[in-house]
Design a protein around this motif. Structure first.
Motif, PDB file in Angstrom:
ATOM      1  N   ARG A 141     -84.066  -3.146 -58.466  1.00  0.00           N
ATOM      2  CA  ARG A 141     -84.069  -2.697 -59.861  1.00  0.00           C
ATOM      3  C   ARG A 141     -83.999  -3.865 -60.834  1.00  0.00           C
ATOM      4  N   GLN A 142     -83.292  -4.909 -60.487  1.00  0.00           N
ATOM      5  CA  GLN A 142     -83.070  -6.001 -61.416  1.00  0.00           C
ATOM      6  C   GLN A 142     -84.032  -7.173 -61.247  1.00  0.00           C
ATOM      7  N   ALA A 143     -84.340  -7.568 -60.024  1.00  0.00           N
ATOM      8  CA  ALA A 143     -85.039  -8.837 -59.870  1.00  0.00           C
ATOM      9  C   ALA A 143     -86.197  -8.832 -58.876  1.00  0.00           C
ATOM     10  N   PHE A 144     -86.294  -7.856 -58.031  1.00  0.00           N
ATOM     11  CA  PHE A 144     -87.231  -7.921 -56.914  1.00  0.00           C
ATOM     12  C   PHE A 144     -88.168  -6.719 -56.961  1.00  0.00           C
ATOM     13  N   LEU A 145     -89.440  -6.928 -56.895  1.00  0.00           N
ATOM     14  CA  LEU A 145     -90.480  -5.896 -56.848  1.00  0.00           C
ATOM     15  C   LEU A 145     -90.553  -5.014 -58.091  1.00  0.00           C
ATOM     16  N   GLN A 146     -89.489  -4.371 -58.477  1.00  0.00           N
ATOM     17  CA  GLN A 146     -89.439  -3.403 -59.570  1.00  0.00           C
ATOM     18  C   GLN A 146     -90.526  -2.351 -59.395  1.00  0.00           C
ATOM     19  N   ALA A 147     -90.542  -1.738 -58.237  1.00  0.00           N
ATOM     20  CA  ALA A 147     -91.531  -0.725 -57.887  1.00  0.00           C
ATOM     21  C   ALA A 147     -90.956   0.685 -57.997  1.00  0.00           C
ATOM     22  N   ALA A 148     -89.878   0.856 -58.729  1.00  0.00           N
ATOM     23  CA  ALA A 148     -89.226   2.151 -58.957  1.00  0.00           C
ATOM     24  C   ALA A 148     -88.666   2.759 -57.672  1.00  0.00           C
ATOM     25  N   LEU A 149     -88.358   1.941 -56.689  1.00  0.00           N
ATOM     26  CA  LEU A 149     -87.708   2.461 -55.484  1.00  0.00           C
ATOM     27  C   LEU A 149     -86.262   2.828 -55.752  1.00  0.00           C
ATOM     28  N   SER A 150     -85.695   2.319 -56.828  1.00  0.00           N
ATOM     29  CA  SER A 150     -84.302   2.616 -57.132  1.00  0.00           C
ATOM     30  C   SER A 150     -84.146   3.908 -57.929  1.00  0.00           C
ATOM     31  N   ARG A 151     -85.239   4.579 -58.217  1.00  0.00           N
ATOM     32  CA  ARG A 151     -85.136   5.900 -58.840  1.00  0.00           C
ATOM     33  C   ARG A 151     -84.503   6.849 -57.834  1.00  0.00           C
ATOM     34  N   PRO A 152     -83.911   7.940 -58.289  1.00  0.00           N
ATOM     35  CA  PRO A 152     -83.164   8.809 -57.367  1.00  0.00           C
ATOM     36  C   PRO A 152     -83.981   9.404 -56.216  1.00  0.00           C
ATOM     37  N   LEU A 153     -85.191   9.863 -56.476  1.00  0.00           N
ATOM     38  CA  LEU A 153     -85.957  10.508 -55.406  1.00  0.00           C
ATOM     39  C   LEU A 153     -86.358   9.538 -54.292  1.00  0.00           C
ATOM     40  N   PRO A 154     -86.994   8.409 -54.590  1.00  0.00           N
ATOM     41  CA  PRO A 154     -87.319   7.490 -53.483  1.00  0.00           C
ATOM     42  C   PRO A 154     -86.085   6.911 -52.800  1.00  0.00           C
ATOM     43  N   ALA A 155     -85.029   6.676 -53.558  1.00  0.00           N
ATOM     44  CA  ALA A 155     -83.809   6.126 -52.962  1.00  0.00           C
ATOM     45  C   ALA A 155     -83.182   7.113 -51.985  1.00  0.00           C
ATOM     46  N   ALA A 156     -83.113   8.387 -52.374  1.00  0.00           N
ATOM     47  CA  ALA A 156     -82.501   9.394 -51.499  1.00  0.00           C
ATOM     48  C   ALA A 156     -83.376   9.675 -50.279  1.00  0.00           C
ATOM     49  N   VAL A 157     -84.687   9.724 -50.464  1.00  0.00           N
ATOM     50  CA  VAL A 157     -85.575   9.960 -49.314  1.00  0.00           C
ATOM     51  C   VAL A 157     -85.508   8.772 -48.347  1.00  0.00           C
ATOM     52  N   GLY A 158     -85.487   7.556 -48.884  1.00  0.00           N
ATOM     53  CA  GLY A 158     -85.370   6.374 -48.029  1.00  0.00           C
ATOM     54  C   GLY A 158     -84.071   6.378 -47.239  1.00  0.00           C
ATOM     55  N   LEU A 159     -82.980   6.770 -47.896  1.00  0.00           N
ATOM     56  CA  LEU A 159     -81.705   6.850 -47.183  1.00  0.00           C
ATOM     57  C   LEU A 159     -81.733   7.969 -46.146  1.00  0.00           C
ATOM     58  N   GLY A 160     -82.407   9.071 -46.476  1.00  0.00           N
ATOM     59  CA  GLY A 160     -82.555  10.151 -45.497  1.00  0.00           C
ATOM     60  C   GLY A 160     -83.329   9.702 -44.270  1.00  0.00           C
ATOM     61  N   VAL A 161     -84.363   8.884 -44.481  1.00  0.00           N
ATOM     62  CA  VAL A 161     -85.129   8.348 -43.347  1.00  0.00           C
ATOM     63  C   VAL A 161     -84.237   7.439 -42.505  1.00  0.00           C
ATOM     64  N   LEU A 162     -83.464   6.585 -43.164  1.00  0.00           N
ATOM     65  CA  LEU A 162     -82.595   5.664 -42.423  1.00  0.00           C
ATOM     66  C   LEU A 162     -81.506   6.397 -41.642  1.00  0.00           C
ATOM     67  N   LEU A 163     -81.005   7.500 -42.192  1.00  0.00           N
ATOM     68  CA  LEU A 163     -79.923   8.227 -41.528  1.00  0.00           C
ATOM     69  C   LEU A 163     -80.422   9.359 -40.638  1.00  0.00           C
ATOM     70  N   GLY A 164     -81.736   9.617 -40.656  1.00  0.00           N
ATOM     71  CA  GLY A 164     -82.295  10.623 -39.757  1.00  0.00           C
ATOM     72  C   GLY A 164     -82.281  12.035 -40.300  1.00  0.00           C
ATOM     73  N   ASP A 165     -82.114  12.238 -41.601  1.00  0.00           N
ATOM     74  CA  ASP A 165     -82.106  13.575 -42.191  1.00  0.00           C
ATOM     75  C   ASP A 165     -82.933  13.552 -43.467  1.00  0.00           C
ATOM     76  N   VAL A 166     -84.251  13.590 -43.312  1.00  0.00           N
ATOM     77  CA  VAL A 166     -85.170  13.460 -44.442  1.00  0.00           C
ATOM     78  C   VAL A 166     -85.075  14.672 -45.371  1.00  0.00           C
ATOM     79  N   THR A 167     -84.890  15.865 -44.809  1.00  0.00           N
ATOM     80  CA  THR A 167     -84.842  17.081 -45.629  1.00  0.00           C
ATOM     81  C   THR A 167     -83.678  17.033 -46.611  1.00  0.00           C
ATOM     82  N   SER A 168     -82.509  16.663 -46.142  1.00  0.00           N
ATOM     83  CA  SER A 168     -81.358  16.568 -47.048  1.00  0.00           C
ATOM     84  C   SER A 168     -81.566  15.474 -48.085  1.00  0.00           C
ATOM     85  N   GLY A 169     -82.132  14.357 -47.666  1.00  0.00           N
ATOM     86  CA  GLY A 169     -82.412  13.288 -48.616  1.00  0.00           C
ATOM     87  C   GLY A 169     -83.383  13.730 -49.694  1.00  0.00           C
ATOM     88  N   LEU A 170     -84.390  14.505 -49.315  1.00  0.00           N
ATOM     89  CA  LEU A 170     -85.363  15.002 -50.286  1.00  0.00           C
ATOM     90  C   LEU A 170     -84.718  15.981 -51.265  1.00  0.00           C
TER      91      LEU A 170
END
Length: 105
Positions: free
Chosen positions: A21-50
């Protein structure tokens, strides 16, 4: 995964999003939807993350100024103490005078 690894994965993901969000890429990955889906992928529960990401994305859209800058995380004390430069808060004596006409100086 053990609980220690889960905490480590979440902490690394949060650090990456903060850096993005501050210095790297700034590709809006820190917005709530991509951040939660990415965390869901990492933790193995994509539906809850979505689902969580959709709810928080709606909250974010309600409070964000679309087309404007991202809200800052925090303001420094110097910025809070600085007087406004808006003309409506500036005394008339401190306002610049127009350049037309004779000068009174």
């Amino acid at each position: 995964m053990t609980q220690t690894w889960l905490v480590l994965v979440v902490a690394l993901w949060g650090g990456l999003l903060g850096l993005e969000r501050q210095a790297f890429l700034q590709a809006a990955l820190s917005r709530p939807l991509p951040a939660a889906v990415g965390l869901g992928v990492l933790l193995g529960d994509v539906t809850s993350g979505l689902m969580v990401g959709l709810v928080f994305e709606l909250f974010h859209l309600g409070g964000a100024s679309l087309g404007g800058p991202w809200p800052t995380m925090r303001r420094s004390r110097r910025e809070e103490a600085r007087p406004s430069r808006c003309r409506s808060h500036t005394p008339a004596a401190a306002m610049p005078r127009p350049l037309s006409g004779p000068s009174r100086f």
